[in-house]
Enzyme design. Structure first.
Site, PDB file in Angstrom:
ATOM      1  N   LYS A  87       0.829  -1.217   0.000  1.00  0.00           N
ATOM      2  CA  LYS A  87       0.000   0.000   0.000  1.00  0.00           C
ATOM      3  C   LYS A  87       0.859   1.261   0.000  1.00  0.00           C
ATOM      4  CE  LYS A  87      -1.905   1.710   3.971  1.00  0.00           C
ATOM      5  NZ  LYS A  87      -1.737   3.148   4.174  1.00  0.00           N
ATOM      6  N   ASN A  88       1.775   1.350   0.957  1.00  0.00           N
ATOM      7  CA  ASN A  88       2.494   2.612   1.108  1.00  0.00           C
ATOM      8  C   ASN A  88       3.461   2.887  -0.044  1.00  0.00           C
ATOM      9  OD1 ASN A  88       1.046   3.143   3.380  1.00  0.00           O
ATOM     10  ND2 ASN A  88       2.659   2.589   4.829  1.00  0.00           N
ATOM     11  N   CYS A 104      -5.263   8.250   9.001  1.00  0.00           N
ATOM     12  CA  CYS A 104      -5.462   7.729  10.351  1.00  0.00           C
ATOM     13  C   CYS A 104      -5.090   8.782  11.396  1.00  0.00           C
ATOM     14  CB  CYS A 104      -4.604   6.479  10.577  1.00  0.00           C
ATOM     15  SG  CYS A 104      -5.230   5.028   9.747  1.00  0.00           S
ATOM     16  N   ARG A 124      -0.130  15.126  13.368  1.00  0.00           N
ATOM     17  CA  ARG A 124       0.694  14.583  12.279  1.00  0.00           C
ATOM     18  C   ARG A 124       1.245  15.753  11.468  1.00  0.00           C
ATOM     19  NH1 ARG A 124      -1.866   9.112   9.765  1.00  0.00           N
ATOM     20  NH2 ARG A 124       0.252   8.990   8.990  1.00  0.00           N
ATOM     21  N   PRO A 125       2.348  16.339  11.933  1.00  0.00           N
ATOM     22  CA  PRO A 125       2.858  17.553  11.295  1.00  0.00           C
ATOM     23  C   PRO A 125       3.471  17.282   9.921  1.00  0.00           C
ATOM     24  CG  PRO A 125       4.366  16.806  13.011  1.00  0.00           C
ATOM     25  CD  PRO A 125       3.205  15.864  13.031  1.00  0.00           C
ATOM     26  N   ILE A 126       3.617  18.354   9.132  1.00  0.00           N
ATOM     27  CA  ILE A 126       4.325  18.229   7.850  1.00  0.00           C
ATOM     28  C   ILE A 126       5.472  19.250   7.787  1.00  0.00           C
ATOM     29  CG2 ILE A 126       2.456  17.189   6.491  1.00  0.00           C
ATOM     30  CD1 ILE A 126       1.911  20.031   5.343  1.00  0.00           C
ATOM     31  N   ASP A 127       5.948  19.671   8.971  1.00  0.00           N
ATOM     32  CA  ASP A 127       7.003  20.695   8.994  1.00  0.00           C
ATOM     33  C   ASP A 127       8.271  20.244   8.270  1.00  0.00           C
ATOM     34  OD1 ASP A 127       6.942  18.931  11.362  1.00  0.00           O
ATOM     35  OD2 ASP A 127       8.823  19.910  11.875  1.00  0.00           O
ATOM     36  N   ASP A 151       3.323   0.294  12.439  1.00  0.00           N
ATOM     37  CA  ASP A 151       2.087  -0.192  11.822  1.00  0.00           C
ATOM     38  C   ASP A 151       1.776  -1.651  12.177  1.00  0.00           C
ATOM     39  OD1 ASP A 151       1.812   2.297  10.750  1.00  0.00           O
ATOM     40  OD2 ASP A 151       2.209   1.721   8.675  1.00  0.00           O
ATOM     41  N   ARG A 160      -9.217   0.140   3.795  1.00  0.00           N
ATOM     42  CA  ARG A 160      -8.266   1.077   3.192  1.00  0.00           C
ATOM     43  C   ARG A 160      -6.948   0.366   2.895  1.00  0.00           C
ATOM     44  NH1 ARG A 160      -6.629   4.988   7.091  1.00  0.00           N
ATOM     45  NH2 ARG A 160      -5.027   5.177   5.516  1.00  0.00           N
TER      46      ARG A 160
HETATM   47  C1  UD1 Z   1       4.084   6.680   7.075  1.00  0.00           C
HETATM   48  C2  UD1 Z   1       3.069   5.593   6.855  1.00  0.00           C
HETATM   49  C3  UD1 Z   1       2.397   5.207   8.169  1.00  0.00           C
HETATM   50  C4  UD1 Z   1       3.446   4.840   9.201  1.00  0.00           C
HETATM   51  C5  UD1 Z   1       4.518   5.916   9.309  1.00  0.00           C
HETATM   52  C6  UD1 Z   1       5.674   5.499  10.186  1.00  0.00           C
HETATM   53  C7  UD1 Z   1       2.341   6.073   4.605  1.00  0.00           C
HETATM   54  C8  UD1 Z   1       1.247   6.528   3.715  1.00  0.00           C
HETATM   55  N1  UD1 Z   1       2.085   6.077   5.900  1.00  0.00           N
HETATM   56  O1  UD1 Z   1       3.376   7.805   7.588  1.00  0.00           O
HETATM   57  O2  UD1 Z   1       1.549   4.104   7.913  1.00  0.00           O
HETATM   58  O3  UD1 Z   1       2.824   4.681  10.460  1.00  0.00           O
HETATM   59  O4  UD1 Z   1       5.053   6.226   8.007  1.00  0.00           O
HETATM   60  O5  UD1 Z   1       6.262   4.323   9.708  1.00  0.00           O
HETATM   61  O6  UD1 Z   1       3.392   5.669   4.137  1.00  0.00           O
HETATM   62  N2  UD1 Z   1       6.988  14.010  11.760  1.00  0.00           N
HETATM   63  C9  UD1 Z   1       7.320  15.293  12.088  1.00  0.00           C
HETATM   64  N3  UD1 Z   1       7.327  16.235  11.083  1.00  0.00           N
HETATM   65  C10 UD1 Z   1       7.006  15.906   9.799  1.00  0.00           C
HETATM   66  C11 UD1 Z   1       6.670  14.585   9.478  1.00  0.00           C
HETATM   67  C12 UD1 Z   1       6.666  13.641  10.488  1.00  0.00           C
HETATM   68  O7  UD1 Z   1       7.611  15.607  13.232  1.00  0.00           O
HETATM   69  O8  UD1 Z   1       7.031  16.802   8.942  1.00  0.00           O
HETATM   70  C13 UD1 Z   1       6.966  12.984  12.823  1.00  0.00           C
HETATM   71  C14 UD1 Z   1       5.563  12.401  13.021  1.00  0.00           C
HETATM   72  O9  UD1 Z   1       4.800  13.190  13.910  1.00  0.00           O
HETATM   73  C15 UD1 Z   1       5.875  11.042  13.592  1.00  0.00           C
HETATM   74  C16 UD1 Z   1       7.180  10.655  12.908  1.00  0.00           C
HETATM   75  O10 UD1 Z   1       7.746  11.870  12.409  1.00  0.00           O
HETATM   76  O11 UD1 Z   1       6.086  11.125  14.978  1.00  0.00           O
HETATM   77  C17 UD1 Z   1       7.046   9.678  11.762  1.00  0.00           C
HETATM   78  O12 UD1 Z   1       6.156  10.204  10.784  1.00  0.00           O
HETATM   79  P1  UD1 Z   1       6.298   9.825   9.254  1.00  0.00           P
HETATM   80  O13 UD1 Z   1       7.398   8.803   9.093  1.00  0.00           O
HETATM   81  O14 UD1 Z   1       6.414  11.074   8.474  1.00  0.00           O
HETATM   82  O15 UD1 Z   1       4.919   9.143   8.953  1.00  0.00           O
HETATM   83  P2  UD1 Z   1       4.054   9.228   7.629  1.00  0.00           P
HETATM   84  O16 UD1 Z   1       4.954   9.357   6.445  1.00  0.00           O
HETATM   85  O17 UD1 Z   1       2.962  10.223   7.776  1.00  0.00           O
END
Ligand code: UD1
Length: 461
Positions: A56-57, A151, A156-159, A339, A431
């Site tokens: 999926k991912n 989920c 869930r930040p995108i910074d 996961d 999903r």
């Molecule tokens: C992806 C997976 C999700 C999995 C996760 C961790 C997909 C679609 N989803 O989610 O199933 O649980 O990886 O293996 O592939 N963080 C920040 N800033 C950011 C981005 C992330 O602080 O800009 C933090 C998050 O809050 C979290 C950690 O980094 O604590 C990991 O997040 P991330 O690896 O980015 O998860 P996703 O890519 O959203």
């Protein structure tokens, strides 16, 4: 129903009908009236063979990445799940020509896409819609995209994604609920990720693929689907090295051509069936897997008393004796995957002794515990730590899937439990798990999907 969407791309009239039905279903979901549930009679060991679908991912990154190609991308081994249907639908609505070749293969010609705008209606259902930021920025040097859904594991930040885009020369503003990204030109840069992020690593790769010069991502995520995305892009002519390590180097290229590419098997789907086999004391041959991707799961299952035999592209899990306690800490790859944490908690709920589960990735990923305790599990949560006191057996209860992997954990708990468990909000599960009902039934499980209208439940499947 949503799995039909993928087939309907052959025929625009069917597609319109499916979209309408999807929208009706979505209204039910948003209006909290969710119609389907699983009914599981537990207590039977899972035995037999199961074949794992595409990851999926990986698919959720690779399908949008086809927008970067000048040619036609043929993508094989796409899992037929609602998340991939949703991302294919976004491409279709953006104007790509998407052709269904068979149930797991599509061809994408994205040359006709002219818009860089991806509105909220398209992004709200899935987290991975944020990959359109990197893709649109790379192709048009601008992107106007609604922040993603997906989920709920707390904030869930995108910074880090934004930090990466800015390092490449873009300006990023968040206004009126949209992320507005613009760049006169994209220049390679050195980017250190303050924490390991799968999404940020992928988004920076996508944005940097055609940037001038070299981009270096340090402290990059190493998940198998990052390697898969890099292999896909390299097969189109990109120059990405180091994927799978924590330093990834991207030499920008001017064009990417078409390609034919087959997605890797799903690590988490495979892990879920491994845990289900061990949890039920079964004997399951799990086919179409990459055993190397499953090593952390294998190690923990061996600790709890399962026997795991590895073959070239399959793995057999049996559990001849009692379930034993173990401690689990989730970490970025190659650590134990977050996961798989809820599924492992379901298994440990009947293991002898006290197990400690530490969530090392997300702030809030124990929301499912309340559901598990309804079935008799004894679990205490304190922040990022759950203490699981093994009980002799779980019992049936009405429960719900609070998110995708939490839903998988409820299915495993129900397969272990005495009596008949009803699991609601199963749209989360669908999903990410292709044909879960059929696959489990083939392993001897007593599971069915039931459609409920008002007070009357009729079997739908
Ligand atoms: C992806 C997976 C999700 C999995 C996760 C961790 C997909 C679609 N989803 O989610 O199933 O649980 O990886 O293996 O592939 N963080 C920040 N800033 C950011 C981005 C992330 O602080 O800009 C933090 C998050 O809050 C979290 C950690 O980094 O604590 C990991 O997040 P991330 O690896 O980015 O998860 P996703 O890519 O959203």
């Amino acid at each position: 129903m949503e799995s039909e969407l993928i087939y309907s791309l052959l025929n625009p009239r069917i597609l319109q009908k499916i979209i309408l039905r999807l929208e009706i279903k979505q209204k039910f979901i948003e209006g909290v009236t969710v119609l389907d549930k699983y009914v599981v009679s537990g207590g039977k060991p899972l035995c037999g063979e199961v074949t794992i679908s595409g990851a999926k991912n990986a698919a959720l990154a690779i399908i949008p990445a086809a927008i970067l190609s000048d040619g036609i991308c043929r993508i094989e081994n796409i899992p037929n799940i609602s998340d991939t249907s949703a991302v294919i639908r976004i491409l279709y609505e953006l104007g790509a020509n998407v052709k269904m070749i068979n149930k797991s293969t599509i061809e994408i010609d994205a040359s006709k896409i002219t818009t860089h705008v991806v509105p909220y209606e398209m992004t709200k259902r899935m987290r991975a819609s944020y990959y359109f930021m990197g893709v649109m920025l790379s192709r048009f040097h601008k992107a106007l995209i609604a922040p993603p859904g997906g989920c709920d594991f707390g904030v869930r930040p995108i910074d880090l994604h934004i930090k990466g885009f800015e390092a490449l020369g873009a300006t990023v503003n968040i206004e009126s609920g949209m992320v507005d990204i613009q760049a006169d030109r994209l220049l390679g840069s050195q980017i250190y990720l303050d924490s390991v992020s799968v999404g940020a690593t992928i988004n920076i790769i996508l944005a940097a693929i055609k940037a001038r010069g070299v981009t270096i991502i340090e402290n990059a995520a190493k998940e198998p689907h990052i390697v898969d995305l890099a292999n896909f892009l390299n097969s189109m002519g990109a120059d990405i090295r180091g994927a799978g390590t924590d330093v990834i180097k991207i030499h920008g290229v001017e064009h990417l051509s078409g390609t034919t590419y087959s997605i890797i098997p799903d690590q988490i789907e495979a892990g879920t069936y491994m845990v289900a086999a061990a949890a039920t004391g079964g004997d399951v041959l799990i086919k179409n897997v990459i055993p190397k991707h499953l090593e952390s799961i294998t190690a923990k299952l061996e600790e709890v008393g399962a026997v795991v035999e590895e073959y070239d592209d399959s793995i057999r899990v049996t559990r001849p004796g009692k379930l034993l306690k173990c401690n689990v800490k989730t970490m970025p790859h190659p650590g134990f995957p977050t996961d798989m944490q809820p599924q492992m908690a379901a298994l440990l709920s009947t293991a002898e002794g006290t197990s400690i589960i530490t969530e090392g990735v997300w702030d809030s990923r124990f929301r499912y515990v309340e559901q598990l305790t309804r079935m008799g599990a004894q679990v205490q949560v304190d922040g990022k730590v759950a203490v699981v006191e093994g009980v002799s057996e779980l019992t049936c209860a009405p429960v719900k899937a609070v998110d995708l992997r939490a839903g998988a954990a409820m299915v495993i708990a129900a397969l272990m439990a005495k009596g008949t468990t009803h699991i609601e909000d199963i749209y989360h599960i669908e999903r990410g798990y292709e044909n879960i009902i059929e696959k489990l039934r083939d392993l001897g499980a007593d599971i069915k999907r039931v459609y409920i209208e008002g007070q009357t439940a009729t079997q739908a499947m």
